[in-house]
Design a protein around this motif. Structure first.
Motif, short mmCIF file in Angstrom:
data_model
loop_
_atom_site.label_atom_id
_atom_site.label_comp_id
_atom_site.label_asym_id
_atom_site.label_seq_id
_atom_site.Cartn_x
_atom_site.Cartn_y
_atom_site.Cartn_z
N ASP A 2 45.90 53.28 34.83
CA ASP A 2 44.06 52.56 35.20
C ASP A 2 44.38 51.35 36.31
O ASP A 2 44.34 50.23 35.77
CB ASP A 2 43.23 51.89 33.67
N PRO A 3 43.45 51.98 37.39
CA PRO A 3 44.55 51.03 38.33
C PRO A 3 43.17 49.99 38.69
O PRO A 3 43.45 48.91 39.02
CB PRO A 3 43.71 51.83 39.87
N ALA A 4 42.66 50.24 37.29
CA ALA A 4 41.40 48.53 37.73
C ALA A 4 41.93 47.30 36.02
O ALA A 4 41.89 46.26 36.31
CB ALA A 4 39.79 48.50 36.25
N GLN A 5 43.59 48.17 35.84
CA GLN A 5 44.03 46.97 35.38
C GLN A 5 45.61 46.52 35.73
O GLN A 5 46.31 47.28 36.85
CB GLN A 5 44.69 47.65 33.98
N THR A 50 35.08 44.17 43.97
CA THR A 50 35.39 43.67 43.44
C THR A 50 36.10 43.65 41.75
O THR A 50 34.73 42.25 41.64
CB THR A 50 37.12 42.91 43.83
N PRO A 51 36.59 43.20 40.59
CA PRO A 51 35.82 42.68 39.30
C PRO A 51 36.28 41.40 39.95
O PRO A 51 34.94 40.77 39.29
CB PRO A 51 37.55 43.12 38.85
N TRP A 52 36.42 40.64 40.88
CA TRP A 52 36.41 39.30 40.95
C TRP A 52 34.90 38.50 41.31
O TRP A 52 34.21 37.61 40.92
CB TRP A 52 37.53 38.59 41.84
N GLU A 53 34.15 39.64 42.25
CA GLU A 53 33.42 39.67 42.94
C GLU A 53 31.78 39.66 42.27
O GLU A 53 31.01 38.90 41.59
CB GLU A 53 33.01 40.55 43.84
N ARG A 54 32.25 41.04 40.79
CA ARG A 54 31.53 40.47 39.73
C ARG A 54 31.68 39.72 38.74
O ARG A 54 30.58 39.51 38.09
CB ARG A 54 32.00 42.16 39.08
N ARG A 55 32.90 39.53 38.34
CA ARG A 55 32.96 38.31 37.88
C ARG A 55 32.49 36.68 37.83
O ARG A 55 32.00 35.89 37.09
CB ARG A 55 34.20 37.69 37.20
N VAL A 56 32.70 36.61 39.41
CA VAL A 56 31.83 35.22 39.77
C VAL A 56 30.82 35.05 40.63
O VAL A 56 30.15 34.26 40.63
CB VAL A 56 33.53 34.46 40.33
#
Length: 413
Positions: A112-115, A402-408
């Motif tokens: 899983d490239p998201a991990q 990116t996950p950072w953008e969704r998270r922050v």
């Protein structure tokens, strides 16, 4: 190709556009490789035909030159570009000598490239946690993998110098012996291919990204460079008294003159600049120094006969043919134009504006686009095609959130 076809001398041809294929698989506009997308001939180098020792079914690999059907080297070929740089040195009675230091990570499979990547399970059932720099322990359980890597290197004729566990989690480095630049580029390419293939046999993956893990040093491909006289083999960076020569100084001046323009050739991917964000481990500058790893150009402590310039900018993700060609071409440019370097720096220092380098792929491509020097040394056809291909890759990156953008950022008003 079948072995019979190869031995009969059957010609293998390839569409020109393949040399500009993006890492995602697409292509820039046809005008960058010829609107007809005609064929190139793949001409095997007789010194680089290898039986693949890790393959159960008998297979061989031949490193080829990409030549136009008229016989000359294609200007889109990075191997051809390196051969042209070496020929320019030879025309002056000189021969460059290089060595590469390649860093890489060994990870457990990552479905899983998201991990994030993870190191393999060690013999004690745990994963390495980052305290194994320069360790000689076999607790990581990788000894069978490296035993086969060494055996395959020997079978392919890849002489190795030193090998060590590097500072990152499950990160390693190998130093290839110095020699002819084309040979070293071939060996670096073969070694990276070998690593990935042998890793798969052992249920592992080898990653040559410049920065695969956050908060961990990235992976470089430092290039050590010297220049010798053809015939005598004398290192022209040192005089008879063992002191640095004008040629040595001009070579550094050329490296400095080309480093900002060529950053996109040394750091070819978005991820390359993640590595360069940590300036101590991966110096993103064109300063030079005696034995200071914070400088982009380092002069390692050595005897006069081994005096050399280490280019610390390229990452493990760089094309070895292109990175070596760009570095050597810049040095020769300095020799030919008697360019003077800046003053050497030592200790902690601030990078002057004129020695700072692009810090994103977008900025590096813009700098390359404006570079008359790059087009002079590598041809307008190659540089424009390279930029077109890399621009597509950059656009593909910006198509993802990116996950950072969704998270922050999602909670921001």
């Amino acid at each position: 190709m079948t072995a019979e076809g190869f031995l009969e001398g059957r010609r293998l041809q390839l569409a020109r556009g393949v040399l500009l294929q993006c890492i995602m698989g697409g292509y820039p506009a046809a005008r960058f490789y010829g609107s007809d997308d005609g064929d190139l001939a793949l001409v095997a180098d007789p010194q680089q035909i290898h039986r693949l020792p890790w393959s159960q079914q008998p297979r061989a690999l031949a490193i080829c030159d990409a030549d136009e059907l008229t016989g000359e080297s294609s200007r889109l070929s990075t191997r051809g570009q390196l051969k042209a740089v070496i020929a320019r040195y030879a025309a002056r009675g000189l021969a460059p000598v290089v060595a590469t230091e390649l860093e890489f990570f060994v990870f457990a499979p990552n479905a899983d490239p998201a991990q994030p990547f993870q190191p393999p399970l060690g013999l004690d059932g745990r994963r390495e946690d980052g305290h194994s720099a320069f360790s000689i322990s076999s607790n990581n359980g990788l000894r069978p993998f490296f035993t086969e890597v060494y055996a395959c290197m020997a079978a392919l004729g890849l002489p190795r110098d030193t090998f060590m566990h590097e500072m990152g989690v499950s990160q390693f480095e190998i130093n290839l012996l110095h020699g002819d630049p084309l040979l070293l580029a071939d060996q670096t390419f073969l070694f990276k291919h070998l690593l990935k293939e042998v890793a798969l046999k052992h249920g592992l993956i080898v990653v040559c990204m410049a920065k695969p893990l956050a908060n961990t040093p990235g992976s470089s491909m430092h290039i050590h460079q010297s220049v010798v006289e053809l015939g005598s083999g004398r290192n022209v960076f040192s005089d008879d008294a063992g002191e640095p020569t004008d040629t040595f100084r001009h070579f550094i001046g050329g490296q400095q003159a080309g480093m900002a323009d060529f950053t996109a050739l040394f750091a070819p991917n978005v991820n390359s600049y993640q590595r360069l964000y940590q300036p101590c481990a991966s110096p993103n500058n064109a300063c030079w120094s005696h034995d200071n790893r914070s400088a982009g150009l380092r002069i390692p402590a050595s005897s006069p006969a081994a005096r050399r310039v280490e280019n610390r900018l390229p990452g493990a993700d760089a094309n070895p043919y292109l990175a070596i060609a760009a570095s050597l071409a810049a040095g020769l440019h300095g020799i030919e134009h008697r360019l003077e370097p800046s003053e050497a720096i030592q200790g902690e220092f601030e990078v002057p504006d004129n020695l700072s380098l692009p810090c994103t792929l977008h900025a590096a491509l813009e700098r390359l686009k404006r570079s008359h020097l790059a087009k002079e040394l590598f041809s307008e056809e190659f540089i424009e095609g390279y930029i077109a291909s890399k621009t597509l890759e950059l656009a593909s990156f910006f198509d993802e959130i990116t996950p950072w953008e969704r998270r922050v950022l999602a909670a921001q008003a």
